[in-house]
Enzyme design. Structure first.
Site, PDB file in Angstrom:
ATOM      1  N   ASN A   1       0.853  -1.200   0.000  1.00 40.77           N
ATOM      2  CA  ASN A   1       0.000   0.000   0.000  1.00 40.77           C
ATOM      3  C   ASN A   1       0.884   1.243   0.000  1.00 40.77           C
ATOM      4  O   ASN A   1       2.110   1.133   0.031  1.00 40.77           O
ATOM      5  CB  ASN A   1      -0.953  -0.029   1.204  1.00 40.77           C
ATOM      6  CG  ASN A   1      -0.184  -0.129   2.502  1.00 40.77           C
ATOM      7  OD1 ASN A   1       0.585   0.755   2.857  1.00 40.77           O
ATOM      8  ND2 ASN A   1      -0.363  -1.251   3.203  1.00 40.77           N
TER       9      ASN A   1
ATOM     10  N   ASP B   1      -3.865  -6.457   4.742  1.00 42.92           N
ATOM     11  CA  ASP B   1      -4.882  -7.308   5.362  1.00 42.92           C
ATOM     12  C   ASP B   1      -4.776  -8.759   4.892  1.00 42.92           C
ATOM     13  O   ASP B   1      -5.082  -9.678   5.632  1.00 42.92           O
ATOM     14  CB  ASP B   1      -6.280  -6.774   5.043  1.00 42.92           C
ATOM     15  CG  ASP B   1      -6.566  -5.480   5.791  1.00 42.92           C
ATOM     16  OD1 ASP B   1      -6.028  -5.335   6.910  1.00 42.92           O
ATOM     17  OD2 ASP B   1      -7.292  -4.621   5.261  1.00 42.92           O
TER      18      ASP B   1
ATOM     19  N   LYS C   1       8.119 -16.696 -11.458  1.00 42.80           N
ATOM     20  CA  LYS C   1       7.374 -15.533 -11.936  1.00 42.80           C
ATOM     21  C   LYS C   1       6.099 -15.998 -12.687  1.00 42.80           C
ATOM     22  O   LYS C   1       6.191 -16.872 -13.558  1.00 42.80           O
ATOM     23  CB  LYS C   1       8.267 -14.717 -12.865  1.00 42.80           C
ATOM     24  CG  LYS C   1       7.630 -13.440 -13.339  1.00 42.80           C
ATOM     25  CD  LYS C   1       8.568 -12.661 -14.239  1.00 42.80           C
ATOM     26  CE  LYS C   1       7.799 -11.521 -14.884  1.00 42.80           C
ATOM     27  NZ  LYS C   1       8.554 -10.861 -15.924  1.00 42.80           N
TER      28      LYS C   1
ATOM     29  N   PRO D   1      -2.356 -12.040  10.048  1.00 43.81           N
ATOM     30  CA  PRO D   1      -2.663 -11.896  11.488  1.00 43.81           C
ATOM     31  C   PRO D   1      -2.864 -10.425  11.815  1.00 43.81           C
ATOM     32  O   PRO D   1      -2.264  -9.557  11.182  1.00 43.81           O
ATOM     33  CB  PRO D   1      -1.392 -12.418  12.179  1.00 43.81           C
ATOM     34  CG  PRO D   1      -0.308 -12.300  11.152  1.00 43.81           C
ATOM     35  CD  PRO D   1      -0.983 -12.483   9.814  1.00 43.81           C
ATOM     36  N   ASP D   2      -3.707 -10.137  12.791  1.00 42.85           N
ATOM     37  CA  ASP D   2      -3.857  -8.757  13.265  1.00 42.85           C
ATOM     38  C   ASP D   2      -2.807  -8.549  14.358  1.00 42.85           C
ATOM     39  O   ASP D   2      -2.912  -9.106  15.458  1.00 42.85           O
ATOM     40  CB  ASP D   2      -5.274  -8.515  13.797  1.00 42.85           C
ATOM     41  CG  ASP D   2      -5.513  -7.034  14.009  1.00 42.85           C
ATOM     42  OD1 ASP D   2      -4.655  -6.374  14.640  1.00 42.85           O
ATOM     43  OD2 ASP D   2      -6.550  -6.530  13.536  1.00 42.85           O
ATOM     44  N   ILE D   3      -1.796  -7.783  14.025  1.00 39.80           N
ATOM     45  CA  ILE D   3      -0.640  -7.644  14.924  1.00 39.80           C
ATOM     46  C   ILE D   3      -1.038  -6.979  16.230  1.00 39.80           C
ATOM     47  O   ILE D   3      -0.764  -7.489  17.323  1.00 39.80           O
ATOM     48  CB  ILE D   3       0.484  -6.851  14.217  1.00 39.80           C
ATOM     49  CG1 ILE D   3       0.952  -7.636  12.989  1.00 39.80           C
ATOM     50  CG2 ILE D   3       1.645  -6.575  15.170  1.00 39.80           C
ATOM     51  CD1 ILE D   3       1.752  -6.855  11.998  1.00 39.80           C
TER      52      ILE D   3
ATOM     53  N   PHE E   1      -4.215   2.828  15.524  1.00 45.53           N
ATOM     54  CA  PHE E   1      -4.607   3.930  14.655  1.00 45.53           C
ATOM     55  C   PHE E   1      -5.808   3.512  13.820  1.00 45.53           C
ATOM     56  O   PHE E   1      -5.928   2.339  13.453  1.00 45.53           O
ATOM     57  CB  PHE E   1      -3.457   4.321  13.718  1.00 45.53           C
ATOM     58  CG  PHE E   1      -2.528   5.319  14.340  1.00 45.53           C
ATOM     59  CD1 PHE E   1      -1.612   4.924  15.290  1.00 45.53           C
ATOM     60  CD2 PHE E   1      -2.592   6.658  13.994  1.00 45.53           C
ATOM     61  CE1 PHE E   1      -0.766   5.834  15.887  1.00 45.53           C
ATOM     62  CE2 PHE E   1      -1.756   7.586  14.580  1.00 45.53           C
ATOM     63  CZ  PHE E   1      -0.845   7.175  15.527  1.00 45.53           C
TER      64      PHE E   1
ATOM     65  N   LYS F   1     -10.415  -4.830  19.042  1.00 47.24           N
ATOM     66  CA  LYS F   1      -8.996  -5.209  19.134  1.00 47.24           C
ATOM     67  C   LYS F   1      -8.487  -5.143  20.573  1.00 47.24           C
ATOM     68  O   LYS F   1      -7.296  -5.334  20.819  1.00 47.24           O
ATOM     69  CB  LYS F   1      -8.152  -4.291  18.241  1.00 47.24           C
ATOM     70  CG  LYS F   1      -8.448  -4.438  16.748  1.00 47.24           C
ATOM     71  CD  LYS F   1      -7.537  -3.552  15.904  1.00 47.24           C
ATOM     72  CE  LYS F   1      -8.007  -3.509  14.467  1.00 47.24           C
ATOM     73  NZ  LYS F   1      -6.971  -3.908  13.509  1.00 47.24           N
TER      74      LYS F   1
END
Ligand code: C5P
Length: 421
Positions: free
Chosen positions: A226, A295, A305, A323-325, A342, A360
């Site tokens: 991103n 995500d 390739k 995983p959601d850190i 955040f 969370k």
């Protein structure tokens, strides 16, 4: 045989210590000792309010010099008048500096011996604020401190923590040892071209921060990622380190230099970031998740390739959830750090941010409206609202550097409050 005694760092320096009224005045006795053991000649002036907290006799015994108490004392004036005392000083330190003495210095008042000497002196001056956290936060005090800074007066501290009045927050005087070392540093490093040192209220605090994007390989040459630049996380790391914290920065791939004094761990994927976060989190007081973690990642990274073929107009990639850190850190059952996330949202900022805070299990969430013009992504400015389980604080639109300082200070305050309850 001759023995060589190494010279002490403040040998030959005349330090004028001004003590103003406040409970931290009792620590000034230790400060006199710390300055003396570094070789300084120390003379003390007590404001009338300080003399209610600590006796002149104690300070006279420790400094080995008469203590100044009153501007209108004929005997003291005959021994060393206030102008002479002002000229004698190589450095003036006011510790503790009450809100009142800070206000009087900021406005050039000369209504007692201490402020008169300060006004009459050419020597560098530092103040070590010590007061109730609400008095410190008060806009009048903050404006007075800004005035002192603009007059090139050094501001040492304050630190955050428990206060004598029972409050928790910014306003504790730095410890005598820290103050003595700051005076040593002044003589070691001072030159007219060196920037004024920032106060270091976060000494002793350990903060881990994730920053930047993660990168998830598709094949050996392509990846999913991103546009995160990492600037906010790096600004937070810079601010926390400049305020004295020990900072570990877990960084995805970004084009930014490591902030001074910060330990940086470079990672690429979300899984790497999770491993790094787990390896450091429980050793830190505060964990701030500022990274834009991908995500999803490839269910299986292609070993070669991926080739486009003439007969296929579409290509489907199978992705699995990363995983959601931050949620993993917030779920730690032992040595869980105070956890701050955040939320960048384009609508229903408060609602979505508060949902994330709960889902969370975070202690705080910093919500950022990325749809508003002139702030957030690709802007030098930003505005943030910080939600806790029972609190809400808005930091107004400002440059990301000052925002990062304000945000770190707020996070540490909330952390201290949490510890208290
Ligand atoms: O769920 P969302 O990505 O909006 O949450 C944002 C917050 O969660 C940020 O603090 C971000 O660093 C953190 N996060 C994380 N691991 C993920 C996704 C987000 O730590 N996989």
């Amino acid at each position: 045989m001759t023995s060589v005694t190494p010279s002490l760092p403040l040998q030959g320096k005349n330090i004028l210590l001004g003590i103003s009224g406040g409970i931290a005045a009792y620590k000034a006795a230790d400060l006199v000792r710390r300055l003396k053991e570094r070789g300084a000649d120390v003379r003390v002036i007590l404001t009338p309010a300080a003399a209610e907290f600590i006796t002149p006799l104690t300070l006279q015994a420790l400094s080995g010099n008469p203590v100044g108490l009153s501007l209108l004392d004929p005997a003291a004036e005959a021994a060393m008048g206030h102008i002479e005392l002002a000229r004698w000083a190589d450095f003036i330190l006011v510790a503790p500096a009450s809100a009142d003495v800070i206000a009087r210095i900021a406005h050039g008042m000369a209504n007692d011996l201490l402020t008169t000497c300060i006004l009459a002196a050419d020597a560098p001056l530092a103040v070590a604020p010590a007061m109730n956290q609400q008095m410190y936060k008060n806009i009048a005090t903050q404006n007075n401190l800004a005035t002192l800074k603009s007059h090139n007066i050094y501001i040492y501290g304050p630190a955050a923590g428990d206060q004598a009045c029972g409050d928790v927050g910014m306003g504790r005087m730095l410890e005598p040892l820290q103050l003595a070392e700051l005076v040593v540093d002044f003589f070691k490093f001072h030159s007219k071209t060196i920037a004024l040192p920032l106060p270091k209220p976060l000494i002793g605090m350990k903060i881990a921060i994730t920053a930047g994007p993660t990168r998830e390989a598709i094949d050996p040459v392509r990846y999913i990622s991103n546009h995160s630049s990492g600037k906010m996380g790096y600004a937070l790391a810079t601010a926390a380190s400049a305020l004295g914290a020990q900072v570990t920065l877990i960084s995805g791939p970004v084009q930014l230099a490591t902030p001074e004094g910060v330990t940086r761990i470079d990672v690429t994927t979300a899984q790497d970031m999770l491993q790094a976060a787990l390896s450091v989190a429980s050793n830190h007081d505060i964990f701030i998740g500022c990274a834009a973690v991908a995500d999803y990642r490839m269910a299986e990274v292609a070993p070669q390739k991926l080739k486009k073929s003439a007969d296929k107009d579409q290509l489907t990639l199978q992705l699995v959830k990363n995983p959601d850190i931050i949620a993993t850190i917030a779920a730690l059952t032992s040595h869980r750090p105070f956890t701050v996330g955040f939320a960048a949202e384009t609508e229903q900022l408060a609602q979505y941010a508060q949902n994330k805070l709960t889902s969370k299990n975070l202690d705080l969430i910093c919500a950022n409206d990325v749809s508003a013009a002139g702030q957030g992504f690709n802007s030098e400015q930003n505005a943030i609202t910080v939600y806790g389980r029972h609190s809400e604080h808005s930091l107004v639109l400002q440059h990301k550097t000052t925002l990062a300082q304000a945000l770190i200070t707020l996070i540490v305050e909330q952390f201290q409050n949490e510890k208290k309850h």
